[in-house]
Motif scaffolding. Structure first.
Motif, PDB file in Angstrom:
ATOM      1  N   MET A   1       0.887  -1.293   0.269  1.00  0.00           N
ATOM      2  CA  MET A   1      -0.028  -0.366   0.181  1.00  0.00           C
ATOM      3  C   MET A   1       1.111   1.143  -0.200  1.00  0.00           C
ATOM      4  O   MET A   1       1.072   2.719  -0.447  1.00  0.00           O
ATOM      5  CB  MET A   1      -0.891  -0.012   1.506  1.00  0.00           C
ATOM      6  CG  MET A   1      -1.689  -1.011   1.001  1.00  0.00           C
ATOM      7  SD  MET A   1      -2.817  -0.343   2.882  1.00  0.00           S
ATOM      8  CE  MET A   1      -4.206  -1.737   1.969  1.00  0.00           C
ATOM      9  N   SER A   2       1.625   1.359   0.359  1.00  0.00           N
ATOM     10  CA  SER A   2       3.051   2.322   0.867  1.00  0.00           C
ATOM     11  C   SER A   2       4.179   2.769  -0.267  1.00  0.00           C
ATOM     12  O   SER A   2       4.996   2.794  -0.008  1.00  0.00           O
ATOM     13  CB  SER A   2       3.722   2.367   1.895  1.00  0.00           C
ATOM     14  OG  SER A   2       2.099   2.333   3.323  1.00  0.00           O
ATOM     15  N   ASP A   3       3.725   2.572  -1.398  1.00  0.00           N
ATOM     16  CA  ASP A   3       4.388   2.306  -2.678  1.00  0.00           C
ATOM     17  C   ASP A   3       4.777   4.142  -2.553  1.00  0.00           C
ATOM     18  O   ASP A   3       4.138   5.060  -2.736  1.00  0.00           O
ATOM     19  CB  ASP A   3       3.788   2.016  -3.772  1.00  0.00           C
ATOM     20  CG  ASP A   3       4.776   2.046  -4.876  1.00  0.00           C
ATOM     21  OD1 ASP A   3       5.905   2.628  -4.950  1.00  0.00           O
ATOM     22  OD2 ASP A   3       4.459   0.559  -5.931  1.00  0.00           O
ATOM     23  N   PRO A   4       6.221   4.667  -2.927  1.00  0.00           N
ATOM     24  CA  PRO A   4       6.512   5.661  -3.133  1.00  0.00           C
ATOM     25  C   PRO A   4       6.621   6.577  -4.428  1.00  0.00           C
ATOM     26  O   PRO A   4       5.858   7.549  -4.928  1.00  0.00           O
ATOM     27  CB  PRO A   4       8.294   6.166  -2.198  1.00  0.00           C
ATOM     28  CG  PRO A   4       8.050   4.770  -1.850  1.00  0.00           C
ATOM     29  CD  PRO A   4       6.958   4.154  -2.508  1.00  0.00           C
ATOM     30  N   HIS A   5       5.560   5.444  -5.964  1.00  0.00           N
ATOM     31  CA  HIS A   5       5.721   6.086  -7.189  1.00  0.00           C
ATOM     32  C   HIS A   5       4.503   5.856  -7.043  1.00  0.00           C
ATOM     33  O   HIS A   5       4.006   7.030  -7.003  1.00  0.00           O
ATOM     34  CB  HIS A   5       6.105   4.141  -7.471  1.00  0.00           C
ATOM     35  CG  HIS A   5       5.544   4.602  -9.302  1.00  0.00           C
ATOM     36  ND1 HIS A   5       5.945   5.648  -9.520  1.00  0.00           N
ATOM     37  CD2 HIS A   5       4.441   4.037 -10.175  1.00  0.00           C
ATOM     38  CE1 HIS A   5       5.188   6.023 -11.536  1.00  0.00           C
ATOM     39  NE2 HIS A   5       4.465   4.731 -10.370  1.00  0.00           N
ATOM     40  N   PRO A   8       3.763   9.688  -3.961  1.00  0.00           N
ATOM     41  CA  PRO A   8       5.110  10.478  -3.846  1.00  0.00           C
ATOM     42  C   PRO A   8       5.671  11.026  -2.529  1.00  0.00           C
ATOM     43  O   PRO A   8       6.571  11.507  -2.178  1.00  0.00           O
ATOM     44  CB  PRO A   8       5.545  11.323  -5.173  1.00  0.00           C
ATOM     45  CG  PRO A   8       4.696  10.648  -6.050  1.00  0.00           C
ATOM     46  CD  PRO A   8       3.593  10.201  -5.524  1.00  0.00           C
ATOM     47  N   ALA A   9       4.240  12.004  -2.186  1.00  0.00           N
ATOM     48  CA  ALA A   9       4.302  12.350  -0.531  1.00  0.00           C
ATOM     49  C   ALA A   9       5.093  11.706   0.069  1.00  0.00           C
ATOM     50  O   ALA A   9       5.172  11.797   1.114  1.00  0.00           O
ATOM     51  CB  ALA A   9       3.281  13.168  -0.340  1.00  0.00           C
ATOM     52  N   LEU A  10       4.717  10.151   0.367  1.00  0.00           N
ATOM     53  CA  LEU A  10       6.066   9.374   1.647  1.00  0.00           C
ATOM     54  C   LEU A  10       6.719   9.546   1.500  1.00  0.00           C
ATOM     55  O   LEU A  10       7.670   9.523   2.995  1.00  0.00           O
ATOM     56  CB  LEU A  10       5.464   7.843   0.936  1.00  0.00           C
ATOM     57  CG  LEU A  10       4.344   7.534   1.431  1.00  0.00           C
ATOM     58  CD1 LEU A  10       4.270   6.222   0.847  1.00  0.00           C
ATOM     59  CD2 LEU A  10       3.557   7.083   3.081  1.00  0.00           C
ATOM     60  N   SER A  11       8.422  10.137   1.111  1.00  0.00           N
ATOM     61  CA  SER A  11       9.510  10.083   0.661  1.00  0.00           C
ATOM     62  C   SER A  11      10.100  11.623   0.862  1.00  0.00           C
ATOM     63  O   SER A  11      10.859  11.897   1.581  1.00  0.00           O
ATOM     64  CB  SER A  11      10.132   9.828  -0.811  1.00  0.00           C
ATOM     65  OG  SER A  11       9.517  11.039  -1.344  1.00  0.00           O
ATOM     66  N   VAL A  24      -1.527  15.632  -4.104  1.00  0.00           N
ATOM     67  CA  VAL A  24      -2.213  14.476  -5.801  1.00  0.00           C
ATOM     68  C   VAL A  24      -1.216  12.643  -6.011  1.00  0.00           C
ATOM     69  O   VAL A  24      -0.328  13.038  -5.336  1.00  0.00           O
ATOM     70  CB  VAL A  24      -1.953  15.118  -6.886  1.00  0.00           C
ATOM     71  CG1 VAL A  24      -2.299  13.710  -8.054  1.00  0.00           C
ATOM     72  CG2 VAL A  24      -2.830  16.532  -6.855  1.00  0.00           C
ATOM     73  N   CYS A  25      -2.162  11.821  -5.860  1.00  0.00           N
ATOM     74  CA  CYS A  25      -1.409  11.004  -5.965  1.00  0.00           C
ATOM     75  C   CYS A  25      -1.253  10.851  -7.605  1.00  0.00           C
ATOM     76  O   CYS A  25      -0.991  11.196  -8.216  1.00  0.00           O
ATOM     77  CB  CYS A  25      -2.352   9.362  -5.956  1.00  0.00           C
ATOM     78  SG  CYS A  25      -3.366   8.942  -7.057  1.00  0.00           S
ATOM     79  N   GLY A  26       0.334   9.664  -7.187  1.00  0.00           N
ATOM     80  CA  GLY A  26       1.026   9.197  -8.443  1.00  0.00           C
ATOM     81  C   GLY A  26       0.313   8.861  -9.629  1.00  0.00           C
ATOM     82  O   GLY A  26       0.800   9.783 -10.667  1.00  0.00           O
ATOM     83  N   PRO A  27      -0.947   8.168  -9.791  1.00  0.00           N
ATOM     84  CA  PRO A  27      -1.063   8.070 -10.949  1.00  0.00           C
ATOM     85  C   PRO A  27      -1.839   8.959 -11.378  1.00  0.00           C
ATOM     86  O   PRO A  27      -2.433   9.031 -12.840  1.00  0.00           O
ATOM     87  CB  PRO A  27      -2.033   6.498 -10.614  1.00  0.00           C
ATOM     88  CG  PRO A  27      -1.644   5.826  -9.703  1.00  0.00           C
ATOM     89  CD  PRO A  27      -1.035   7.751  -9.361  1.00  0.00           C
ATOM     90  N   ALA A  28      -2.549   9.812 -10.614  1.00  0.00           N
ATOM     91  CA  ALA A  28      -3.508  11.476 -11.335  1.00  0.00           C
ATOM     92  C   ALA A  28      -2.478  12.149 -11.773  1.00  0.00           C
ATOM     93  O   ALA A  28      -2.453  12.785 -12.592  1.00  0.00           O
ATOM     94  CB  ALA A  28      -3.741  11.558 -10.024  1.00  0.00           C
ATOM     95  N   TYR A 359      -2.335   5.666   2.273  1.00  0.00           N
ATOM     96  CA  TYR A 359      -1.312   4.879   2.109  1.00  0.00           C
ATOM     97  C   TYR A 359       0.024   5.370   3.256  1.00  0.00           C
ATOM     98  O   TYR A 359       1.079   5.131   2.995  1.00  0.00           O
ATOM     99  CB  TYR A 359      -0.487   5.281   1.099  1.00  0.00           C
ATOM    100  CG  TYR A 359      -1.107   7.147   1.061  1.00  0.00           C
ATOM    101  CD1 TYR A 359       0.354   7.024   1.380  1.00  0.00           C
ATOM    102  CD2 TYR A 359      -1.681   7.726   0.576  1.00  0.00           C
ATOM    103  CE1 TYR A 359       0.062   9.155   1.219  1.00  0.00           C
ATOM    104  CE2 TYR A 359      -2.060   9.187   1.109  1.00  0.00           C
ATOM    105  CZ  TYR A 359      -1.054  10.151   0.733  1.00  0.00           C
ATOM    106  OH  TYR A 359      -0.817  11.044   1.610  1.00  0.00           O
ATOM    107  N   ASN A 360      -1.006   6.130   4.462  1.00  0.00           N
ATOM    108  CA  ASN A 360       0.322   6.583   5.100  1.00  0.00           C
ATOM    109  C   ASN A 360       0.835   5.165   6.607  1.00  0.00           C
ATOM    110  O   ASN A 360      -0.303   3.961   6.401  1.00  0.00           O
ATOM    111  CB  ASN A 360      -0.269   7.071   6.664  1.00  0.00           C
ATOM    112  CG  ASN A 360      -0.427   9.127   5.485  1.00  0.00           C
ATOM    113  OD1 ASN A 360      -1.385   9.357   5.449  1.00  0.00           O
ATOM    114  ND2 ASN A 360       1.044   9.284   5.283  1.00  0.00           N
TER     115      ASN A 360
END
Length: 372
Positions: A1-5, A8-11, A24-28, A359-360
């Motif tokens: 669930m927690s994929d930085p790709h 991206p905010a995770l990193s 905004v999530c990566g796919p968006a 995803y957190n």
């Protein structure tokens, strides 16, 4: 669930303000970047934008369990959807609208504005513990009630209300249920059919993980033609693509509330975001978020913070936990101190609102608790 790709905010930060504006999530982000590239190099007729937006209508219907895509319109924000109902109904002097006394302003001012037509606003009080009592709402409904308009989840407390008994009561009185769902769609299971919702509005920039300016508006199929579009343009007419054939006749389904050109890049981003949520599954999203918010609530309480959000019943919980600063602290200063450590929460009505998404990570919640 927690994929930085995918996220991206995770990193970059610990973002715990999805009830405000989400990253905004990566796919968006990729979908909008693709649009920018295509818009600058290809004629629009060679791109798949419009078929993709048609697909978004179906994805949105799946997300909220609408009967089909004909019940879905696209709006720039939640305010526009709610105002569409407020300005689209044929009001009579003496009609009443029931809201609560703690609604986000977007779900207050459109109804308050109707006072100039003789429509009365009836407010149900929030209890001291942050709850909105279902019975209080139902008791406020009379034969003069035309609309009950509620936030599914209150922005200031995180309290989720049971909509089904309210819809049953207002329908018996001959009125309608309108829902501000910006704090629930994308994180909680929302079923417009089982909940008895007549109108629903939600922007995509919070729990749906999409961009700002791209929202959804649901209208029950039996009510579309009853609601007059507050903005009349070329696109909400039946022969919109036959430009020289003037026929003043609205589309019969929810597209009648789309008067002109769409926010194409925003809707393409929203399509990618909703597609991701559906792939994960909203039940799975909520299971994860409930675990994270429980970790927040219990950890904050252990550290001497009061938890304002009603959490005794699972049915009252949401993606937000609102906590009270300790006596030695000021909530605004606490939010600022957390931001200095790249932990982002929100200040709302003198309290601290923490809103993690699926995803957190538990480790990010622990970082918050350690900082507290």
């Amino acid at each position: 669930m927690s994929d930085p790709h995918l996220f991206p905010a995770l990193s970059a930060m610990v973002h715990l303000n999805h009830a405000g504006v989400a990253p905004v999530c990566g796919p968006a982000a990729e979908a909008m970047a693709k649009y920018g590239q295509e818009a600058s190099t290809l004629p629009y007729s060679e791109a798949s934008w419009y078929s993709d937006i048609k697909d978004l209508r179906s994805l949105t219907a799946r997300l909220i369990n609408a009967r089909g895509p004909d019940e879905i319109a696209f709006v720039p924000n939640t305010s526009t959807g709610l105002a569409t109902v407020a300005r689209g109904l044929d009001w009579r002097r003496g009609d009443q609208v029931v809201i609560t006394d703690v609604e986000y302003p977007a779900n207050r001012y459109p109804w308050e504005d109707l006072g100039r037509f003789g429509v009365e606003l009836v407010e149900v009080k929030q209890h001291a513990d942050g709850r909105i009592d279902v019975e209080d709402v139902c008791n406020a409904i009379t034969d003069r009630t035309r609309v009950v308009s509620l936030s599914h989840v209150q922005y200031g407390s995180g309290h989720r209300i049971d909509l089904r008994p309210i819809s049953e009561t207002v329908h018996r009185a001959g009125g309608y249920l309108c829902v501000d769902a910006i704090q629930s769609v994308g994180v909680l299971p929302v079923d417009v059919r089982s909940m008895g919702i007549d109108f629903l509005a939600a922007d995509g920039h919070k729990w749906m993980l999409g961009p700002e300016g791209a929202g959804i508006f649901y209208v029950h199929e039996d009510l579309c033609e009853m609601l007059h579009p507050p903005v009349v343009g070329w696109l909400n007419m039946v022969n919109a693509q036959d430009y020289g054939n003037y026929e003043y006749r609205f589309v019969r389904d929810a597209r009648r509330f789309e008067p002109g050109t769409w926010n194409v890049p925003g809707l393409l981003g929203l399509r990618a975001a909703i597609g991701l949520l559906l792939e994960v599954g909203i039940e799975r999203v909520w299971e994860r978020v409930e675990g994270l918010t429980t970790r927040v609530a219990e950890g904050a309480a252990e550290r001497g913070y009061g938890v304002f959000s009603p959490r005794r019943l699972e049915s009252e919980r949401s993606g937000s936990v609102v906590i009270e600063a300790r006596a030695s602290e000021e909530a605004g200063a606490l939010v600022k101190r957390l931001a200095e450590q790249k932990i982002y929460v929100a200040l709302r009505n003198g309290r601290v609102r923490v809103s993690p998404h699926f995803y957190n990570t538990p480790e990010q919640i622990d970082r918050l608790l350690e900082a507290l």
